[in-house]
Design an enzyme around this catalytic site. Structure first.
Site, PDB file in Angstrom:
ATOM      1  N   LYS A 195      37.372  16.442  58.121  1.00  0.00           N
ATOM      2  CA  LYS A 195      38.505  17.343  58.296  1.00  0.00           C
ATOM      3  C   LYS A 195      38.159  18.456  59.279  1.00  0.00           C
ATOM      4  O   LYS A 195      37.320  19.304  58.999  1.00  0.00           O
ATOM      5  CB  LYS A 195      38.918  17.987  56.973  1.00  0.00           C
ATOM      6  CG  LYS A 195      40.258  18.718  57.128  1.00  0.00           C
ATOM      7  CD  LYS A 195      40.545  19.717  56.043  1.00  0.00           C
ATOM      8  CE  LYS A 195      39.931  21.055  56.292  1.00  0.00           C
ATOM      9  NZ  LYS A 195      40.496  21.755  57.463  1.00  0.00           N
ATOM     10  N   GLU A 269      26.506  24.941  55.191  1.00  0.00           N
ATOM     11  CA  GLU A 269      26.032  25.777  56.303  1.00  0.00           C
ATOM     12  C   GLU A 269      27.037  26.908  56.420  1.00  0.00           C
ATOM     13  O   GLU A 269      28.170  26.688  56.837  1.00  0.00           O
ATOM     14  CB  GLU A 269      25.941  24.933  57.578  1.00  0.00           C
ATOM     15  CG  GLU A 269      24.959  25.520  58.572  1.00  0.00           C
ATOM     16  CD  GLU A 269      25.631  26.400  59.585  1.00  0.00           C
ATOM     17  OE1 GLU A 269      25.809  27.611  59.280  1.00  0.00           O
ATOM     18  OE2 GLU A 269      25.975  25.898  60.655  1.00  0.00           O
ATOM     19  N   CYS A 303      27.808  31.321  63.794  1.00  0.00           N
ATOM     20  CA  CYS A 303      27.217  31.660  62.496  1.00  0.00           C
ATOM     21  C   CYS A 303      25.828  32.271  62.675  1.00  0.00           C
ATOM     22  O   CYS A 303      25.403  33.099  61.883  1.00  0.00           O
ATOM     23  CB  CYS A 303      27.157  30.429  61.609  1.00  0.00           C
ATOM     24  SG  CYS A 303      26.514  28.994  62.437  1.00  0.00           S
ATOM     25  N   GLU A 400      29.540  39.728  57.990  1.00  0.00           N
ATOM     26  CA  GLU A 400      29.696  38.892  59.179  1.00  0.00           C
ATOM     27  C   GLU A 400      31.029  39.232  59.843  1.00  0.00           C
ATOM     28  O   GLU A 400      32.083  39.114  59.227  1.00  0.00           O
ATOM     29  CB  GLU A 400      29.681  37.418  58.761  1.00  0.00           C
ATOM     30  CG  GLU A 400      29.742  36.476  59.935  1.00  0.00           C
ATOM     31  CD  GLU A 400      29.631  35.014  59.517  1.00  0.00           C
ATOM     32  OE1 GLU A 400      30.394  34.590  58.643  1.00  0.00           O
ATOM     33  OE2 GLU A 400      28.778  34.307  60.089  1.00  0.00           O
TER      34      GLU A 400
HETATM   35  P1  NAI Z   1      36.839  28.829  56.143  1.00  0.00           P
HETATM   36  O1  NAI Z   1      35.566  28.712  55.412  1.00  0.00           O
HETATM   37  O2  NAI Z   1      38.081  29.094  55.341  1.00  0.00           O
HETATM   38  O3  NAI Z   1      37.100  27.502  56.990  1.00  0.00           O
HETATM   39  C1  NAI Z   1      36.123  26.531  57.316  1.00  0.00           C
HETATM   40  C2  NAI Z   1      36.660  25.144  56.989  1.00  0.00           C
HETATM   41  O4  NAI Z   1      36.848  25.032  55.579  1.00  0.00           O
HETATM   42  C3  NAI Z   1      38.015  24.842  57.603  1.00  0.00           C
HETATM   43  O5  NAI Z   1      38.065  23.477  57.967  1.00  0.00           O
HETATM   44  C4  NAI Z   1      38.968  25.097  56.449  1.00  0.00           C
HETATM   45  O6  NAI Z   1      40.177  24.394  56.548  1.00  0.00           O
HETATM   46  C5  NAI Z   1      38.158  24.601  55.278  1.00  0.00           C
HETATM   47  N1  NAI Z   1      38.545  25.152  53.982  1.00  0.00           N
HETATM   48  C6  NAI Z   1      39.147  26.330  53.716  1.00  0.00           C
HETATM   49  N2  NAI Z   1      39.318  26.479  52.380  1.00  0.00           N
HETATM   50  C7  NAI Z   1      38.808  25.371  51.792  1.00  0.00           C
HETATM   51  C8  NAI Z   1      38.672  24.921  50.439  1.00  0.00           C
HETATM   52  N3  NAI Z   1      39.092  25.673  49.418  1.00  0.00           N
HETATM   53  N4  NAI Z   1      38.070  23.744  50.200  1.00  0.00           N
HETATM   54  C9  NAI Z   1      37.606  22.990  51.216  1.00  0.00           C
HETATM   55  N5  NAI Z   1      37.714  23.349  52.513  1.00  0.00           N
HETATM   56  C10 NAI Z   1      38.305  24.522  52.806  1.00  0.00           C
HETATM   57  O7  NAI Z   1      36.657  29.939  57.251  1.00  0.00           O
HETATM   58  P2  NAI Z   1      37.817  30.784  57.985  1.00  0.00           P
HETATM   59  O8  NAI Z   1      38.799  31.253  56.960  1.00  0.00           O
HETATM   60  O9  NAI Z   1      38.306  29.974  59.104  1.00  0.00           O
HETATM   61  O10 NAI Z   1      37.001  32.022  58.537  1.00  0.00           O
HETATM   62  C11 NAI Z   1      36.695  33.127  57.703  1.00  0.00           C
HETATM   63  C12 NAI Z   1      35.334  33.676  58.025  1.00  0.00           C
HETATM   64  O11 NAI Z   1      34.352  32.732  57.686  1.00  0.00           O
HETATM   65  C13 NAI Z   1      35.083  33.979  59.483  1.00  0.00           C
HETATM   66  O12 NAI Z   1      35.565  35.228  59.830  1.00  0.00           O
HETATM   67  C14 NAI Z   1      33.592  33.884  59.560  1.00  0.00           C
HETATM   68  O13 NAI Z   1      33.008  35.104  59.149  1.00  0.00           O
HETATM   69  C15 NAI Z   1      33.253  32.813  58.558  1.00  0.00           C
HETATM   70  N6  NAI Z   1      33.044  31.505  59.207  1.00  0.00           N
HETATM   71  C16 NAI Z   1      31.761  31.062  59.365  1.00  0.00           C
HETATM   72  C17 NAI Z   1      31.518  29.871  60.019  1.00  0.00           C
HETATM   73  C18 NAI Z   1      30.146  29.369  60.224  1.00  0.00           C
HETATM   74  O14 NAI Z   1      29.918  28.621  61.146  1.00  0.00           O
HETATM   75  N7  NAI Z   1      29.214  29.692  59.385  1.00  0.00           N
HETATM   76  C19 NAI Z   1      32.607  29.076  60.585  1.00  0.00           C
HETATM   77  C20 NAI Z   1      33.919  29.589  60.319  1.00  0.00           C
HETATM   78  C21 NAI Z   1      34.099  30.776  59.669  1.00  0.00           C
END
Ligand code: NAI
Ligand code: MG
Length: 491
Positions: A195, A269, A303, A400
């Site tokens: 996804k 991660e 990240c 972050e």
């Molecule tokens: P997120 O963690 O919500 O999204 C990442 C992925 O998880 C997306 O594909 C999303 O659709 C999916 N997702 C969301 N809720 C889920 C659930 N309950 N169960 C399974 N999958 C789910 O991150 P978001 O909201 O896009 O960004 C928020 C913050 O997270 C950012 O501001 C940043 O600080 C951090 N982040 C860190 C990342 C990294 O590479 N470590 C990548 C993206 C965001």
């Protein structure tokens, strides 16, 4: 265009060196109006849809599916069938052939993918072209090489595929994270339901075309687009044997709670708040480049971004001066312009989060510096930002931000640097700038971070494992380590 000065008897030279844009053409990308979900080698109609946009212009690029739990179920069923009907029992050397093909096709179509990545995600074309695409192809090449050597990688342990892998990826490196996830899974004989993040589905959907071109058997890789609800349905599906997640710490924790006791394998991660530590004996100009790359690369949507700069007090002033001067040369704007250094913020939501944290930095008493730059009127933008006079307790030093915002702190001794650097719930990466090899090794031992870069930053290579400590998650991607989560060693 720059005017040419033809006066006098010298060779004509430009009258001034004002900037001229160098946009990459969009023509290489043929977008469809609508995309379905890629399940069992076919496009299926989703019950719900949404529009995906370009964050630089807010224009709609395409309509994509919001996969329901039933759609996820079809994808998992297709993956299970493909696993049972041949893929898992195919000799590794045969799996490798498909993967080498995928890698080569990615290279051949690199320009198309790079333009699409920049369009849908907002990152500068020079980054998608020179980093995301070459690395995505390199991951497939690298793991293709392991597919027929698993017995040697894990001698006497009888490695076997786990089954169906559910993979959930973020929006900061859409195609690269897809490669990090899919390549080791396929090398080990698993099938996949992936996804993409809701804001950046398009390169994953174009990748389905690559899978068809490579003639990968139907159902081995399935792509379901949608938001967190789709991700949750994938996590909860009984037919999934392993979940690999990259994203926020909050969602990672929720997934871990959800899977506790289920027997499903899990790797996470998550976020980071990396320390980039600059000692007074380092090559200062080189360090400035590393700091800039560390935090402004990909708008800071990284990240492992070096978001906390620790400057040794004795060089604090010259370092901050050089940094500010360098900041003024960063070009912010059109992601498709080949000279752009800082592109668009990925989404309105992310922009809001950055603004909120920057506001907290001001309110708590840090000094803000932003170079003069004109931001485009449409789209989501944030000027490169440096905070000085930051205390460790400030939110901008703890949380972050995931944007182009650097917090500068200071230290006097190596011990103090270590203590401050480790004063975070995260532990994904760190940078050390010093001339002394012994200090680099000592620091690398003391820092609680999965990756420690020395006199460089944001260096990636498929042969090198990547992953975190503490709230940055667990499990490693890349290298030999990256195979393990996709294997079981019983019997
Ligand atoms: P997120 O963690 O919500 O999204 C990442 C992925 O998880 C997306 O594909 C999303 O659709 C999916 N997702 C969301 N809720 C889920 C659930 N309950 N169960 C399974 N999958 C789910 O991150 P978001 O909201 O896009 O960004 C928020 C913050 O997270 C950012 O501001 C940043 O600080 C951090 N982040 C860190 C990342 C990294 O590479 N470590 C990548 C993206 C965001
Ligand atoms: Mg979220």
């Amino acid at each position: 265009m720059t005017e040419i000065d033809r006066s006098g008897d010298h060779t004509p030279v430009p009258a001034d060196w004002t900037y001229a844009p160098a946009p990459e053409s969009r023509d290489v990308v043929k977008l469809r109006e609508r995309y379905g979900l890629f399940v069992g080698g076919k496009w299926i109609e989703p019950s719900e849809t949404y529009e995906t946009i370009s964050p630089a212009t807010e224009e709609t690029l395409a309509v994509v599916g919001q996969a329901s739990a039933a759609d996820v179920d079809s994808a998992v069923t297709a993956a299970r069938e493909a696993f049972a009907n041949g893929w898992s029992s195919l000799p590794g050397s045969e799996r490798a052939k498909y993967m080498f093909r995928i890698a080569r096709i990615l290279q051949e179509r690199a320009r198309e993918f790079a333009v699409l990545e920049s369009l849908n995600g907002g990152k500068p074309i020079k980054e998608s072209r020179d980093v995301d695409l070459p690395l995505a192809a390199a991951h497939f090449f690298y793991y293709a090489g392991w597919a027929d050597k698993l017995e040697y990688a894990f001698p006497n342990r009888r490695p076997k595929p786990v089954g169906v892998a559910g993979q959930i990826i973020p929006w900061n490196f859409p195609l690269l994270m897809l490669a990090w996830k899919i390549a080791p899974a396929l090398a080990c004989g698993n099938t996949v339901v992936l996804k993409p993040a809701e804001t950046t589905p398009l390169t994953a959907l174009l990748f389905c075309d690559v899978l068809r071109q490579a003639e990968l058997p139907a159902g081995v890789v399935n792509i379901v687009t949608g938001d967190g609800r789709t991700g949750a349905a994938l996590v909860e599906h009984e037919g999934v044997d392993k979940i690999a997640f990259t994203g926020s710490t909050d969602v990672g924790k929720a997934i871990q709670r959800r899977l506790a006791g289920s027997g499903k394998k899990l790797t996470l991660e998550l976020g980071g708040k990396a320390a980039n530590i600059v000692f007074d004996d380092c090559a200062l100009d080189q360090a400035v480049e590393g700091i800039i790359n560390g935090i402004y690369f990909n708008q800071g949507h990284v990240c492992c971004a070096g978001s906390r700069l620790f400057a040794q007090e004795s060089i604090y002033e010259p370092l901050v001066d050089k940094l500010k001067r360098r900041l003024e040369t960063l070009r912010v704007g059109d992601p498709l312009d080949k000279n752009t250094d800082v592109g668009a913020i990925n989404s309105a939501m992310q922009l809001e989060k950055i603004q909120e944290l920057v506001e907290s930095g001001r309110a708590e008493g840090a000094d803000i510096y932003q170079p003069p730059c004109r931001l485009p009127e449409k789209g989501y933008w944030f000027a490169p930002t440096v905070f000085t006079n930051v205390a460790q307790s400030y939110r901008i030093a703890q949380e972050e931000i995931f944007g182009p915002v650097l917090s500068v702190l200071t230290f006097r001794t190596p011990d103090e640097a270590v203590e401050k650097a480790n004063n975070t719930p995260y532990g994904l990466s760190a940078g050390v700038w010093t001339e002394k090899g012994s200090r680099i090794l000592w620091m690398a031992q003391q820092l609680r971070a999965g990756v420690v870069w020395a006199n460089t930053y944001n260096r990636f290579d498929p042969t090198s494992p990547f992953g975190g400590y503490k709230e940055s998650g667990f499990g490693r991607e890349g290298g030999l380590h990256g195979l393990e989560p996709y294997l079981r060693f019983d019997e």
